[in-house]
Design an enzyme around this catalytic site. Structure first.
Site, mmCIF file in Angstrom:
data_model
loop_
_atom_site.group_PDB
_atom_site.id
_atom_site.type_symbol
_atom_site.label_atom_id
_atom_site.label_comp_id
_atom_site.label_asym_id
_atom_site.label_seq_id
_atom_site.Cartn_x
_atom_site.Cartn_y
_atom_site.Cartn_z
ATOM 1 C CE1 TYR A 161 -18.655 36.313 40.322
ATOM 2 C CE2 TYR A 161 -18.660 33.928 39.984
ATOM 3 C CZ TYR A 161 -18.037 35.076 40.438
ATOM 4 O OH TYR A 161 -16.780 34.988 41.007
ATOM 5 N NE ARG A 203 -17.610 31.208 35.402
ATOM 6 C CZ ARG A 203 -17.011 30.875 36.544
ATOM 7 N NH1 ARG A 203 -16.836 31.768 37.487
ATOM 8 N NH2 ARG A 203 -16.601 29.639 36.723
ATOM 9 C CD GLN A 258 -9.779 23.490 43.800
ATOM 10 O OE1 GLN A 258 -9.100 24.514 43.927
ATOM 11 N NE2 GLN A 258 -9.355 22.449 43.128
ATOM 12 C CG ASN A 259 -15.195 22.347 39.334
ATOM 13 O OD1 ASN A 259 -14.168 23.036 39.376
ATOM 14 N ND2 ASN A 259 -15.254 21.156 38.774
ATOM 15 C CG ASP A 304 -19.540 22.625 37.285
ATOM 16 O OD1 ASP A 304 -18.429 22.791 36.732
ATOM 17 O OD2 ASP A 304 -19.839 21.576 37.913
ATOM 18 C CG HIS A 358 -13.669 27.611 45.694
ATOM 19 N ND1 HIS A 358 -12.721 27.288 44.767
ATOM 20 C CD2 HIS A 358 -13.035 27.601 46.892
ATOM 21 C CE1 HIS A 358 -11.565 27.095 45.370
ATOM 22 N NE2 HIS A 358 -11.731 27.272 46.665
ATOM 23 C CB THR A 411 -7.599 21.114 40.710
ATOM 24 O OG1 THR A 411 -7.126 22.298 41.380
ATOM 25 C CG2 THR A 411 -7.111 19.884 41.461
#
Ligand code: APR
Length: 229
Positions: A54, A57, A87-88, A90, A105, A172
């Site tokens: 993580y 990222r 769902q991202n 970022d 998420h 998606t």
């Protein structure tokens, strides 16, 4: 009264910003084993690997910008009440200027207590380190919903989708539940548009596919949405 345009977005909308998707060619899950980096078991078995996954990222996210797809969705706020359910992890929707973004998420730029999930902290840089503790003295973990964990934001997402006048699905593969199941909460009169260069499978619903990448697809969508203004 502006019509409610609800948008379910996934990794594909950030692909043109240089952020990898998961299940495309060269996607993250081709390089990493989900069970080693994105499950609670992985965190207890090998927290260093999970933390590094993580941190890498998050470091890349700090070097990324929103793309035309994100910005096109902001433009739609002129004519519609736009609510994004992403769902991202970022924050490119927020960076582009979208005013309503619900993360199903989690969020890469936040950390949370590993003993009390209500203790959530904004991070001030890309690196989450061992020794950074929550108010209860436990190690901070990424504020991400890992596979096998509950998705509390669904309670807020479902009524948003139920009240949608129009639903857009963008970027998606609709492989992951419960997020992908949100489509079933729209009323059958709600038109569904899908923007994706591939055709994600949408069962038992008529949808209008725009088989383009996000940047171009949102421009085509804008034309199609004129009739709903
Ligand atoms: N524009 C639009 N769509 C794109 C683009 C693009 N430039 N590039 C790729 N896509 C599409 C792909 O065709 C695919 O349908 O985006 C989708 C990406 O699918 P996934 O990689 O499965 O990503 P996503 O659906 O967001 O994954 C859902 O899975 O790993 C978990 O928690 C993670 O939130 C993630 C969830």
């Amino acid at each position: 009264m502006k019509k409610k345009l609800v948008i379910l977005s996934g990794a594909g909308i950030s692909q043109e910003s240089g952020i990898r998707t998961f299940r495309d060619m060269g996607g993250l899950w081709e390089e990493y084993d989900v069970s080693e980096v994105a499950t609670p078991e992985a965190w207890s078995r090998n927290p260093e690997l999970v933390m590094r996954f993580y941190n890498d990222r998050r470091k890349q996210l700090y070097e990324s910008e929103p793309n035309a797809g994100h910005r096109g969705l902001v433009d739609l706020e002129k004519d519609f009440e736009v609510q994004i359910i992403t769902q991202n992890i970022d924050d490119l929707h927020e960076m582009a200027g979208s005013s309503s973004v619900l993360h199903l998420h989690g969020e890469l730029k936040k950390a949370r207590s590993s003993v009390d999930e209500s203790l959530i902290y904004d991070m001030d840089g890309w690196e989450l380190k061992f020794g950074q503790l929550c108010a209860k003295g436990s190690q901070l973990r990424p504020h991400i919903v890992w596979f096998g964990e509950a998705v509390p934001a669904m309670d807020e997402a479902i009524p948003i989708v139920q009240n949608a006048d129009i639903l857009l699905v963008i970027g998606t593969s609709l492989n992951v539940y419960p997020a992908a199941g949100l489509l079933n909460y729209t009323s059958k009169e709600t038109p569904i548009f899908v923007i994706d260069p591939e055709r994600p499978s949408v069962s038992h619903r008529e949808v209008e596919y725009i088989q383009e990448k996000a940047g171009k697809g949102v421009q085509i969508l804008k034309e199609k949405l004129i009739e709903f203004i």
